[in-house]
Design a protein around this motif. Structure first.
Motif, short mmCIF file in Angstrom:
data_model
loop_
_atom_site.label_atom_id
_atom_site.label_comp_id
_atom_site.label_asym_id
_atom_site.label_seq_id
_atom_site.Cartn_x
_atom_site.Cartn_y
_atom_site.Cartn_z
N SER A 163 -101.47 -19.51 58.37
CA SER A 163 -100.26 -18.87 57.85
C SER A 163 -99.13 -19.87 57.63
O SER A 163 -98.06 -19.48 57.15
CB SER A 163 -99.78 -17.78 58.82
OG SER A 163 -99.09 -18.35 59.93
N ALA A 164 -99.36 -21.15 57.96
CA ALA A 164 -98.33 -22.19 57.88
C ALA A 164 -97.12 -21.83 58.73
O ALA A 164 -95.98 -22.14 58.38
CB ALA A 164 -97.92 -22.43 56.42
N GLY A 165 -97.37 -21.16 59.85
CA GLY A 165 -96.29 -20.79 60.76
C GLY A 165 -95.60 -19.50 60.42
O GLY A 165 -94.72 -19.05 61.16
N ALA A 166 -95.99 -18.85 59.31
CA ALA A 166 -95.33 -17.60 58.89
C ALA A 166 -95.54 -16.48 59.90
O ALA A 166 -94.76 -15.53 59.94
CB ALA A 166 -95.84 -17.16 57.52
N ALA A 167 -96.59 -16.59 60.74
CA ALA A 167 -96.84 -15.56 61.75
C ALA A 167 -95.70 -15.45 62.75
O ALA A 167 -95.53 -14.41 63.38
CB ALA A 167 -98.16 -15.84 62.47
N LEU A 180 -99.08 -7.98 45.95
CA LEU A 180 -97.72 -8.29 46.40
C LEU A 180 -96.88 -8.88 45.28
O LEU A 180 -95.69 -8.56 45.14
CB LEU A 180 -97.77 -9.23 47.60
CG LEU A 180 -98.28 -8.61 48.91
CD1 LEU A 180 -98.43 -9.68 49.98
CD2 LEU A 180 -97.35 -7.50 49.38
N TYR A 181 -97.47 -9.73 44.46
CA TYR A 181 -96.68 -10.33 43.39
C TYR A 181 -96.45 -9.37 42.23
O TYR A 181 -95.47 -9.52 41.49
CB TYR A 181 -97.29 -11.66 42.94
CG TYR A 181 -96.68 -12.78 43.76
CD1 TYR A 181 -95.39 -13.24 43.47
CD2 TYR A 181 -97.34 -13.31 44.85
CE1 TYR A 181 -94.80 -14.22 44.24
CE2 TYR A 181 -96.76 -14.29 45.63
CZ TYR A 181 -95.48 -14.75 45.32
OH TYR A 181 -94.88 -15.71 46.09
N GLU A 182 -97.30 -8.37 42.06
CA GLU A 182 -96.98 -7.32 41.10
C GLU A 182 -95.77 -6.53 41.60
O GLU A 182 -94.90 -6.12 40.82
CB GLU A 182 -98.18 -6.40 40.88
CG GLU A 182 -97.89 -5.15 40.03
CD GLU A 182 -97.39 -5.45 38.62
OE1 GLU A 182 -96.86 -4.51 37.97
OE2 GLU A 182 -97.54 -6.61 38.14
N THR A 183 -95.71 -6.32 42.91
CA THR A 183 -94.54 -5.66 43.51
C THR A 183 -93.28 -6.48 43.27
O THR A 183 -92.24 -5.96 42.86
CB THR A 183 -94.75 -5.47 45.03
OG1 THR A 183 -95.97 -4.76 45.25
CG2 THR A 183 -93.59 -4.72 45.65
N VAL A 184 -93.37 -7.79 43.51
CA VAL A 184 -92.23 -8.68 43.27
C VAL A 184 -91.81 -8.63 41.80
O VAL A 184 -90.62 -8.54 41.48
CB VAL A 184 -92.58 -10.13 43.68
CG1 VAL A 184 -91.50 -11.10 43.21
CG2 VAL A 184 -92.75 -10.23 45.18
N LYS A 224 -92.62 -15.64 61.84
CA LYS A 224 -91.50 -15.04 61.10
C LYS A 224 -91.78 -13.61 60.65
O LYS A 224 -90.85 -12.84 60.40
CB LYS A 224 -91.19 -15.89 59.85
CG LYS A 224 -90.83 -17.33 60.14
CD LYS A 224 -90.62 -18.11 58.85
CE LYS A 224 -90.33 -19.59 59.11
NZ LYS A 224 -89.04 -19.79 59.78
N MET A 225 -93.05 -13.26 60.52
CA MET A 225 -93.43 -11.96 59.98
C MET A 225 -93.66 -10.94 61.10
O MET A 225 -94.51 -11.13 61.96
CB MET A 225 -94.73 -12.11 59.16
CG MET A 225 -95.36 -10.80 58.67
SD MET A 225 -94.25 -9.80 57.66
CE MET A 225 -93.79 -10.97 56.39
N PRO A 226 -92.91 -9.83 61.11
CA PRO A 226 -93.16 -8.78 62.11
C PRO A 226 -94.57 -8.19 61.95
O PRO A 226 -94.96 -7.84 60.83
CB PRO A 226 -92.08 -7.73 61.79
CG PRO A 226 -91.01 -8.48 61.07
CD PRO A 226 -91.74 -9.53 60.27
N ILE A 227 -95.30 -8.13 63.03
CA ILE A 227 -96.65 -7.56 63.02
C ILE A 227 -96.69 -6.41 64.02
O ILE A 227 -96.26 -6.55 65.17
CB ILE A 227 -97.70 -8.62 63.38
CG1 ILE A 227 -97.67 -9.76 62.36
CG2 ILE A 227 -99.10 -8.00 63.43
CD1 ILE A 227 -98.58 -10.93 62.70
N CYS A 228 -97.18 -5.27 63.57
CA CYS A 228 -97.27 -4.07 64.42
C CYS A 228 -98.73 -3.74 64.67
O CYS A 228 -99.57 -3.85 63.77
CB CYS A 228 -96.61 -2.87 63.73
SG CYS A 228 -94.92 -3.15 63.18
N GLU A 232 -94.96 -13.16 53.86
CA GLU A 232 -93.65 -13.72 54.17
C GLU A 232 -92.95 -14.21 52.91
O GLU A 232 -91.74 -14.03 52.74
CB GLU A 232 -93.81 -14.86 55.19
CG GLU A 232 -92.55 -15.18 55.98
CD GLU A 232 -91.56 -16.01 55.19
OE1 GLU A 232 -90.34 -15.89 55.44
OE2 GLU A 232 -91.99 -16.81 54.33
N CYS A 233 -93.71 -14.80 52.00
CA CYS A 233 -93.15 -15.33 50.75
C CYS A 233 -92.72 -14.24 49.78
O CYS A 233 -91.90 -14.48 48.89
CB CYS A 233 -94.17 -16.24 50.07
SG CYS A 233 -94.47 -17.80 50.92
#
Length: 254
Positions: A148-152, A241-245, A154-158, A123-124
């Motif tokens: 997840s600190a509530g991120a679940a 993920l942070y290398e992507t960012v 906010k984050m679409p999960i398939c 999410e971040c």
């Protein structure tokens, strides 16, 4: 401050579970007593197969604990606290929003704390959606959401029948796939993440499934300079993920 997360709802009794499934409730998992028989059980089992729900055959003691010793009739189901998304619809919406797609594929990750930590990092870092397999994956339960600190929420999960199904869909939408694995000589720093891409992370014990590795477009590993041979999967996922960012922010600045 994060709102307190309630425990995952358990429903018990064969008829109650049948009605919950037929009403469209999002079921995490159905626990069935080993050796259970009977007409109503066969009706439930048939419905489980039609809906392709995750099941586990367990001793009666497990069901007693889950139902707090209520009359469970040999069956307990966990209701998911979140709704799941359709993968193809989510990809289409992401492309329509003119975003550079970034998806995360979790190949049978089993630990709910790792799952929750990954959701939080995803999410971040602007991940558009997380893809998990229906069977063999960690559930989205109260502990997952808390970690997840509530991120679940906010984050679409398939959910997909098999991870390979997700790869076919992603690649068919011109989204490149890269697996995090030590079974390669290619470094994470040699991969172009500034393109439509899905990162595949493996399970805690065996990594990415060999059949999945055969399908991906790229494989990449993180440099390990110490004596320990691997990283915790949630930590490794954060690095990817942070290398992507980093690459995408650098491109924007340039």
């Amino acid at each position: 401050m994060m709102t307190e997360v309630k425990e995952t709802t358990n429903i018990f009794g064969i008829r109650a579970i049948i009605e919950a499934i037929e009403s469209g409730s999002t079921i995490n998992k159905v626990y069935l007593q080993k050796g259970l028989r009977g007409e109503l059980f066969y009706e439930l089992n048939k419905l489980i197969k039609i809906k392709n729900l995750t099941t586990s055959m367990v001793p009666v003691e497990k069901l007693d604990r889950l139902s707090k010793n209520s009359n469970h009739q040999g069956a307990v189901a966990q209701i998911s606290p979140v709704e799941f998304y359709d993968l193809e619809e989510l990809i289409e919406k992401t492309i329509e929003d003119k975003k550079t797609p970034l998806f995360l594929v979790l190949d049978q990750l089993s630990d709910v704390r790792n799952f929750g930590a990954i959701i939080r990092t995803a999410e971040c870092t602007g991940v558009n959606g997380i893809i998990i397999q229906k069977n063999g994956s960690a559930p989205v339960n109260a502990e997952t959401i808390k970690t997840s600190a509530g991120a679940a929420f906010k984050m679409p999960i398939c959910k997909v029948d098999h991870i390979k199904d997700a790869l076919f869909i992603l690649q068919g939408s011109d989204i490149k796939t890269v697996a995090a694995t030590e079974k390669t000589e290619d470094s994470i720093f040699n991969i172009n993440f500034n393109q439509p891409i899905a990162i595949v992370m493996g399970s805690e014990h065996r990594g990415v499934n060999p059949s999945v590795l055969k399908m991906v477009d790229y494989k990449a590993k993180l440099p390990l300079l110490g004596e320990i041979a691997s990283l915790n999967v949630s930590v490794a996922c954060g690095a990817f993920l942070y290398e992507t960012v980093r690459q995408r922010i650098t491109e924007i600045k340039n």
